[in-house]
Design an enzyme around this catalytic site. Structure first.
Site, short mmCIF file in Angstrom:
data_model
loop_
_atom_site.label_atom_id
_atom_site.label_comp_id
_atom_site.label_asym_id
_atom_site.label_seq_id
_atom_site.Cartn_x
_atom_site.Cartn_y
_atom_site.Cartn_z
N GLY A 48 0.68 -0.80 -0.40
CA GLY A 48 -0.02 0.23 0.12
C GLY A 48 1.19 1.15 -0.10
O GLY A 48 0.84 2.45 0.93
N SER A 50 2.08 3.92 -2.62
CA SER A 50 1.42 4.49 -3.21
C SER A 50 0.72 5.68 -3.34
O SER A 50 1.19 6.80 -4.02
CB SER A 50 0.88 4.35 -4.61
N THR A 51 0.32 5.94 -2.12
CA THR A 51 -0.41 7.17 -1.93
C THR A 51 -0.31 6.78 0.33
O THR A 51 -0.96 5.95 0.98
CB THR A 51 -1.95 7.31 -2.85
N GLY A 52 -0.69 8.42 0.75
CA GLY A 52 -1.21 8.62 1.86
C GLY A 52 0.22 7.71 2.49
O GLY A 52 0.66 8.50 2.95
N TYR A 53 -0.32 7.25 4.17
CA TYR A 53 0.36 6.76 4.94
C TYR A 53 1.31 5.98 4.46
O TYR A 53 2.93 5.57 4.97
CB TYR A 53 -0.11 6.22 5.88
N ALA A 112 -3.00 -6.55 -3.85
CA ALA A 112 -1.54 -7.22 -2.99
C ALA A 112 -3.08 -8.23 -2.38
O ALA A 112 -2.08 -9.23 -1.49
CB ALA A 112 -1.61 -6.05 -1.98
N ALA A 140 -5.58 0.50 2.30
CA ALA A 140 -6.76 0.23 2.48
C ALA A 140 -8.37 -0.03 1.49
O ALA A 140 -7.12 1.25 0.13
CB ALA A 140 -7.18 2.21 2.47
N TYR A 225 -6.53 3.42 13.44
CA TYR A 225 -7.21 4.99 13.44
C TYR A 225 -8.26 5.07 14.98
O TYR A 225 -8.99 3.55 14.90
CB TYR A 225 -7.63 5.38 12.65
N TYR A 235 -17.06 5.38 12.76
CA TYR A 235 -15.77 4.43 12.78
C TYR A 235 -15.90 4.06 13.46
O TYR A 235 -15.37 2.70 14.25
CB TYR A 235 -14.38 6.00 13.06
#
Ligand code: NAD
Length: 390
Positions: A48, A50-53, A112, A140, A225, A235
């Site tokens: 994971g 490529s973006t974000g965290y 993945a 995600a 989170y 959430y």
């Protein structure tokens, strides 16, 4: 071609190659400005990436530790003159910068959750790095195909046990409205856990261990989170929270199997994943206002820098009593949450821009797709094809 943002609900369907590269460079520059981090793993797999965290984790481990990295992601290349997805351009820019620094950056684009992508990753690690010292699991995804049965599971973002009247922000129309979200069925809860819980994390770690590509003492890290009460029904106490609890419990399962595993509880930031969660964009707009005023604001890259430079301590992380690394410590400070709590009931479509940092939210959202970066000429023709070995 000239590329402009085209926003559809909570996604932008275009992305800008030069802008994405500038965004990645901003993060690299920030990490470089903090100096190199002593010790730390030198061969890192990021699932994971490529973006974000995940992207920020890759940037900190590469440019902070000097690590060689393998990144796994699911992104769309350009086709028929249509721009690639932002994560594709981010990865192309990261790879170029890492290679210019003499670091290995291997990329695997595909699902993945599948056995094939796990095998390709193992082959690349064995071939290029021998083994890895750290595995970061930062997926995600809204769906997962079970690798054995082929059955597709979809995650939902719903409350558990009771309907929830959510105060939500339509980020496109700048309108605040209340919507009733019906509770999830038992099946939907189970399916969300199947997608976003820890099952696939275990499959990754078992496959890597069995193949002999985990170095002696290699550990693994996943992200979760918790957040404040206003977001709990959707959430932490909702379907996604059930999946996150499963992910957090999976750290103990992995550790018991001899693979040291941790979960870091990160703060709320604007990413493609978080912008899809009801309530969260409004909460983030208020949170950013408060945290910026208190000089506590952090984005993905600041969080990941703090994680690896201060909290992870070379395999001996600083944790809470439940064994979790708390990067949400500043977000959850009483003074921050009290301020957000007092703003929450008062925010309306009319005062949104005055009492929240909706402008900051929008800026960050556009940056995810490479728009609004300083120094980028958005009226210039750009090449949409970006070479990437993936
Ligand atoms: P993101 O949407 O920016 O990144 C998701 C990554 O997963 C991308 O690299 C994407 O390509 C990859 N991906 C998705 N499906 C895939 C698939 N089937 N195969 C391969 N790659 C796939 O999301 P993010 O917000 O950075 O989330 C990463 C983690 O951080 C998640 O566990 C999330 O819950 C957690 N987290 C996020 C926040 C937040 O506010 N955004 C806060 C705390 C924790």
């Amino acid at each position: 071609m000239v590329i402009k943002p085209k926003i559809r609900g909570f996604v932008c369907i275009t992305s800008h190659p030069t802008g994405c590269a500038a965004h990645v460079q901003e993060e690299i520059d920030y990490v470089a400005s903090q100096g190199s981090i002593e010790g730390g793993p030198k061969r890192v797999l990021i699932v994971g990436s490529s973006t974000g965290y995940g992207l920020s984790s890759r940037i900190v481990t590469a440019f902070g530790f000097g690590a060689d990295t393998v990144g796994v992601f699911f992104e769309r290349p350009s086709s028929n003159g249509r721009p690639a997805s932002a994560g594709w351009y981010n990865t192309a820019a990261f790879t170029q910068a890492a290679e210019a620094r003499g670091l290995f950056a291997g990329n695997i684009n595909g699902d993945a959750f599948s056995n094939e992508i796990k095998q390709q990753t193992i082959d690349m690690i064995r071939d290029k790095l021998g083994q890895v010292d750290l595995v970061i699991y930062s997926l995600a995804s809204p769906r997962r195909t079970d690798p054995e049965t082929g059955e597709v599971f979809k995650s939902v973002l719903k409350p558990v046990g009771f309907p929830f009247t959510a105060k939500t922000l339509d980020t496109d129309k700048k309108q605040i409205a209340e919507h009733v979200i019906e509770p999830a069925t038992e099946q939907e809860i189970a399916d969300t856990v199947k997608v976003m819980g820890g099952e696939d994390w275990v499959l990754w770690m078992d496959a890597l261990k069995e193949a002999g590509v985990l170095a002696e003492g290699a550990g693994t890290l996943a992200y979760s989170y918790i957040g404040p009460e206003v977001t709990h029904p959707i959430y932490r106490s909702g379907t996604i929270g059930k999946a996150k609890e499963h992910l957090e419990n999976t750290a103990a399962t992995l550790t018991a199997k001899g693979i040291p595993a941790w979960v870091a509880i990160n703060k709320a930031v604007v990413t493609q994943a978080s912008s899809a969660i009801p309530v969260v964009p409004l909460y983030i707009s208020l949170l950013f206002k408060v945290m910026k005023e208190k000089n506590l604001h952090e984005d993905c890259i600041h969080q990941m820098q703090r994680l690896f430079a201060e909290k992870f301590h070379n395999g001996k992380p600083e944790t809470d009593h439940e064994g979790r690394i708390r990067l949400d410590d500043w977000e959850m400070k009483t003074e921050v949450q009290d301020a957000v709590k007092s703003l929450w009931p008062t925010v309306t479509s009319e005062n949104l821009e005055a009492i929240s940092d909706f402008a900051g939210y929008q800026t960050d959202f556009l940056k995810l797709f490479g728009f609004g970066l300083d120094g980028v000429d958005y009226d210039a023709d750009v090449e949409v094809d970006a070479p990437l070995d993936a």
